[in-house]
Design an enzyme around this catalytic site. Sequence first.
Site, PDB file in Angstrom:
ATOM      1  N   PRO A 226       0.814  -1.226   0.000  1.00  7.55           N
ATOM      2  CA  PRO A 226       0.000   0.000   0.000  1.00  7.55           C
ATOM      3  C   PRO A 226       0.843   1.268   0.000  1.00  7.55           C
ATOM      4  O   PRO A 226       0.526   2.237  -0.702  1.00  7.55           O
ATOM      5  CB  PRO A 226      -0.824  -0.122   1.288  1.00  7.55           C
ATOM      6  CG  PRO A 226      -0.830  -1.584   1.610  1.00  7.55           C
ATOM      7  CD  PRO A 226       0.503  -2.087   1.163  1.00  7.55           C
ATOM      8  N   TYR A 227       1.917   1.264   0.763  1.00  8.59           N
ATOM      9  CA  TYR A 227       2.820   2.408   0.795  1.00  8.59           C
ATOM     10  C   TYR A 227       3.484   2.604  -0.568  1.00  8.59           C
ATOM     11  O   TYR A 227       3.573   3.740  -1.071  1.00  8.59           O
ATOM     12  CB  TYR A 227       3.875   2.182   1.877  1.00  8.59           C
ATOM     13  CG  TYR A 227       5.030   3.144   1.867  1.00  8.59           C
ATOM     14  CD1 TYR A 227       4.857   4.484   2.210  1.00  8.59           C
ATOM     15  CD2 TYR A 227       6.319   2.714   1.536  1.00  8.59           C
ATOM     16  CE1 TYR A 227       5.932   5.369   2.217  1.00  8.59           C
ATOM     17  CE2 TYR A 227       7.388   3.594   1.542  1.00  8.59           C
ATOM     18  CZ  TYR A 227       7.198   4.919   1.882  1.00  8.59           C
ATOM     19  OH  TYR A 227       8.261   5.785   1.900  1.00  8.59           O
TER      20      TYR A 227
END
Length: 279
Positions: free
Chosen positions: A164-165
Amino acid sequence: MPGILDAKASGARRFEGKVAVITGAGQGIGAATARRLAQEGASVVIGDMVEESSQRVCDELRDFGAEAAVCLGELSRWENAERLMAFAQEQFGQIDVLANVAGGTIWFQSYQYYTPDQIQAEIDKSFWTAMWCCRAVLPYMIEQKSGSIVNVATHAVTGAFRVPYAAAKAGQIGLTTSLSREVAGLGIRVNCMAPSGTLAEDRVTPRNYGITAMPPELPPEELDLQETYRQQTRLSEIPMGRRGEADEQAAAIAFLASHDASYITGQVLAVGGGQPYPF
């Protein structure tokens, strides 16, 4: 008054008479960027959500003799990004530089173990802050027909255990390359700095500050896999074989923000070696 904020600075005054808004400036790369730009003459607005660390940096800049102010708020929300830019304009009358440094990975684990709340938290922190701040600063830079925006991505877009990052920071690369084409004719440059792993020795607050999403219990084999990756892969991907220092990353941001980069826009500068994205 101390004579120096950044020991790596050469003595240039590239930001004399300029106003810089720096998000995430309470610690780490953001704080180092505030020190570098202030030492080079900038008036600095610190945009952050933590009063203790923000005020500490602000006091340091003022003790040096620089003009500095703090605007607190969670910048993953549009209204706070809009308020930050209005505050900077009211305080100093212009906004010449926006450095979108706020963000940073929260969790490190295989994607299948991320919960929906964790994924949302990562995207909010590392994508929406830059997206909203870019949008909020544009009216001011368009009106003055000048400005420089520097977003901060990461080498993690080609790494593992932080999907996600990585996706959020890859979004900042897209934000940079697309927006730069729209605003180049308006006198505004947009670039991106992509750091490798960086030491943040002045950290006051943890990465998950203000975040209520809780990670699931991870099985032993997942923990072993993570540790193997940390030990065998992460540093080997960095040619210099070490983590960067915050002021080394700040120096790259200062270059991209300065007139030294007046003919550079839409670029991603990898700091730490290698390419930060595979295209």
